[in-house]
Design a protein around this motif. Structure first.
Motif, PDB file in Angstrom:
ATOM      1  N   ALA A 176       9.316  12.374  -2.820  1.00 54.97           N
ATOM      2  CA  ALA A 176       8.227  12.645  -3.762  1.00 54.97           C
ATOM      3  C   ALA A 176       7.196  11.533  -3.611  1.00 54.97           C
ATOM      4  O   ALA A 176       7.497  10.367  -3.891  1.00 54.97           O
ATOM      5  N   ASP A 177       6.005  11.891  -3.158  1.00 53.26           N
ATOM      6  CA  ASP A 177       4.920  10.920  -3.046  1.00 53.26           C
ATOM      7  C   ASP A 177       4.209  10.891  -4.405  1.00 53.26           C
ATOM      8  O   ASP A 177       3.503  11.832  -4.778  1.00 53.26           O
ATOM      9  N   GLU A 178       4.422   9.789  -5.132  1.00 51.19           N
ATOM     10  CA  GLU A 178       3.872   9.659  -6.489  1.00 51.19           C
ATOM     11  C   GLU A 178       2.647   8.751  -6.527  1.00 51.19           C
ATOM     12  O   GLU A 178       2.256   8.288  -7.600  1.00 51.19           O
ATOM     13  N   SER A 227       0.846  -1.197   0.000  1.00 43.70           N
ATOM     14  CA  SER A 227       0.000   0.000   0.000  1.00 43.70           C
ATOM     15  C   SER A 227       0.881   1.246   0.000  1.00 43.70           C
ATOM     16  O   SER A 227       2.052   1.195   0.421  1.00 43.70           O
ATOM     17  N   GLY A 228       0.286   2.349  -0.436  1.00 44.09           N
ATOM     18  CA  GLY A 228       1.008   3.617  -0.405  1.00 44.09           C
ATOM     19  C   GLY A 228       1.368   4.013   1.018  1.00 44.09           C
ATOM     20  O   GLY A 228       2.409   4.627   1.265  1.00 44.09           O
ATOM     21  N   SER A 229       0.510   3.657   1.969  1.00 40.81           N
ATOM     22  CA  SER A 229       0.788   3.966   3.373  1.00 40.81           C
ATOM     23  C   SER A 229       2.063   3.273   3.829  1.00 40.81           C
ATOM     24  O   SER A 229       2.932   3.877   4.463  1.00 40.81           O
ATOM     25  N   GLU A 230       2.180   2.005   3.500  1.00 37.23           N
ATOM     26  CA  GLU A 230       3.400   1.274   3.878  1.00 37.23           C
ATOM     27  C   GLU A 230       4.619   1.876   3.199  1.00 37.23           C
ATOM     28  O   GLU A 230       5.699   1.953   3.791  1.00 37.23           O
TER      29      GLU A 230
HETATM   30  C1  LIG Z   1      -0.824  11.035  -1.993  1.00 32.52           C
HETATM   31  C2  LIG Z   1      -1.147   9.746  -1.297  1.00 32.52           C
HETATM   32  N1  LIG Z   1      -0.182   9.086  -0.643  1.00 32.52           N
HETATM   33  C3  LIG Z   1      -0.420   7.929  -0.008  1.00 32.52           C
HETATM   34  C4  LIG Z   1      -1.683   7.384   0.033  1.00 32.52           C
HETATM   35  C5  LIG Z   1      -1.941   6.102   0.784  1.00 32.52           C
HETATM   36  O1  LIG Z   1      -2.079   5.036  -0.094  1.00 32.52           O
HETATM   37  P1  LIG Z   1      -2.867   3.722   0.356  1.00 32.52           P
HETATM   38  O2  LIG Z   1      -4.297   4.073   0.515  1.00 32.52           O
HETATM   39  O3  LIG Z   1      -2.586   2.739  -0.772  1.00 32.52           O
HETATM   40  O4  LIG Z   1      -2.271   3.254   1.620  1.00 32.52           O
HETATM   41  C6  LIG Z   1      -2.721   8.036  -0.632  1.00 32.52           C
HETATM   42  C7  LIG Z   1      -4.094   7.461  -0.627  1.00 32.52           C
HETATM   43  O5  LIG Z   1      -5.058   8.042  -1.005  1.00 32.52           O
HETATM   44  C8  LIG Z   1      -2.442   9.242  -1.320  1.00 32.52           C
HETATM   45  O6  LIG Z   1      -3.406   9.911  -1.952  1.00 32.52           O
END
Ligand SMILES: Cc1ncc(COP(=O)(O)O)c(C=O)c1O
Length: 454
Positions: free
Chosen positions: A265-267, A138-141
């Motif tokens: 950079a959060d992509e 996940s993006g969070s991880e």
């Molecule tokens: C810019 C950004 N970074 C990170 C995340 C987190 O990603 P995830 O929901 O896959 O954990 C999100 C989720 O919406 C996001 O918009």
């Protein structure tokens, strides 16, 4: 059962929590939804953590390309979804995923050809100094790992984020996501700055943003944290979509690097070609990230995410704890991710994002010419933000008009979301396989919805 005490409410700025935007609210709409057995079951099962789109939630049963089908047979045009980015249920992605799942799926502690082929292909999209790629689910991880690497690499703790940023849901990452907060304040080691908009900084967006970063670094230094990293979503989606002029991040990143901090950079939102003119959002700003995090469109719905990172930073971090993620970088993830990269290339989706994005902007501009409530149109490729305000002045603090328009659009069979500090921005983010006829459908629905919300 003992009643949990309610903590005191200390409001953060006046940022509207991201999950409240266009959300079903049981307090307001439960009566209208009486008899919806599925909704009742959902509410019972997920309780307070249930988040659903729309005042009357929709049950979906199928999807293809840019369209989703509800249980009552209605087809909706999806202008919101950044996950099935190459198109819902793309046959090539689905068959790559299914074929690999039928053959072998194991964790990443075995060697596998497809996994290394995928990582080679993925790495080739980054600047050379980002030599290592580590996958997560996940993006969070991914952001959690990026932050920990940055803090270990710099020996500092302080993080700078934008005012309405959302970077995910782990404990570490919630701390740097002001738009996730319903109450309470950011922790001491996190300082936020307004996103790089004209409204916040006037005509010199780059200079104003860099000045704000200088001040934030001074605050973190005064508090004894130092600067570990500036992290931004490089298209500032939850802040309201800020993409131009290209290059506006350069000064700010230089300031952070001079102070010994890193740039992440959060992509997760702009990555994989959404802006059309670059595969990654940071490339549009000609900056050098130390870490890039990615996710959402990476597996077109399969849970894939990860980071690209300078190897010496990763090596320092792994001296302390190492990193392993059971489901990430599995052969199924790799086969799926590879198919997504193939489709982006073979179907010229970046070029399509440019062409359809331009056509879409023209349609929006035409609507703005006849309806003064459209107060700004921003964005790049197929990621646009459109501000709506009843009096035509940018920065409307209610977001009410956007909420009404989103629900009217749904009646006209178009799904769309909101963003911005007050939810005053329509967030436009259709799959990259969009066609011009679908843009026409969208513009017609938006025109009708605006008239109805007069
Ligand atoms: C810019 C950004 N970074 C990170 C995340 C987190 O990603 P995830 O929901 O896959 O954990 C999100 C989720 O919406 C996001 O918009």
């Amino acid at each position: 059962m003992r009643k949990m005490p309610t903590p005191p409410t200390i409001p953060t700025a006046t940022v509207r929590p991201i999950l409240d935007m266009n959300a079903y609210d049981g307090q307001v709409s439960a009566k209208a939804n009486q008899g919806n057995d599925l909704l009742m079951r959902r509410t019972r099962n997920v309780g307070a953590a249930s988040v659903l789109f729309y005042r009357d939630p929709i049950e979906m049963v199928a999807a293809s390309g840019c369209w989703m089908t509800a249980s009552d047979g209605t087809n909706y045009l999806d202008f919101y979804n950044n996950v099935p980015s190459v198109g819902h249920c793309h046959p090539k992605v689905v068959s790559a995923m299914a074929d690999q799942a039928a053959r072998l799926n194991i964790n990443s502690r075995y060697l596998h050809q497809t996994t290394e082929t995928y990582l080679d292909r993925l790495k080739a999209t980054f600047p050379d100094h980002l030599e290592n790629v580590v996958l997560t689910c996940s993006g969070s991880e991914a952001n959690d790992l990026a932050l920990r690497i940055a803090q270990r690499g710099t020996g500092a703790r302080g993080i700078i984020v934008t005012e309405c940023a959302y970077h995910g849901n782990t404990a570490t990452v919630t701390d740097i996501s002001p738009s996730a907060f319903k109450r309470g304040e950011l922790p001491d080691h996190v300082v936020c700055v307004p996103a790089p908009s004209k409204l916040a900084y006037g005509d010199d967006v780059a200079g104003g943003f860099a000045d704000a970063i200088v001040k934030a670094i001074a605050v973190l230094s005064d508090r004894g944290h130092g600067i570990a990293a500036l992290i931004v979503d490089s298209i500032f989606s939850s802040d309201g979509v800020f993409s131009n002029p290209r290059g506006f991040l350069r000064l700010a990143v230089a300031v952070v690097h001079r102070a010994g901090g890193l740039f992440i950079a959060d992509e997760v939102q702009p990555g994989f070609g959404r802006a059309g003119d670059a595969f990654w959002g940071f490339l549009r700003h000609d900056v050098t990230p130390d870490i890039v995090s990615m996710g959402k469109p990476m597996g077109n719905g399969f849970p894939m995410a990860g980071i690209a990172v300078r190897p010496e930073l990763l090596a320092a971090f792994c001296e302390d704890v190492g990193y392993f993620n059971t489901f990430a970088a599995s052969p199924v993830a790799a086969a799926t991710g590879l198919a997504v990269l193939d489709v982006i290339r073979d179907e010229n989706l970046l070029a399509n994002a440019m062409i359809c994005g331009k056509y879409l902007r023209e349609g929006l501009q035409h609507l703005a010419d006849i309806d003064g409530r459209i107060s700004d149109i921003r964005g790049a490729g197929l990621f646009l933000g459109v501000d709506l305000s009843p009096n035509g002045a940018p920065g409307d603090a209610s977001g009410q008009l956007v909420g009404d328009v989103i629900n009217a659009m749904r009646r006209h069979r178009v799904l769309i979301g909101a963003a911005g500090k007050y939810g005053q921005t329509l967030k436009i983010r259709p799959p990259l396989c969009l066609r011009q006829s679908e843009v026409d459908f969208f513009i017609e629905a938006l025109g009708k919805s605006l008239r109805e919300c007069g």
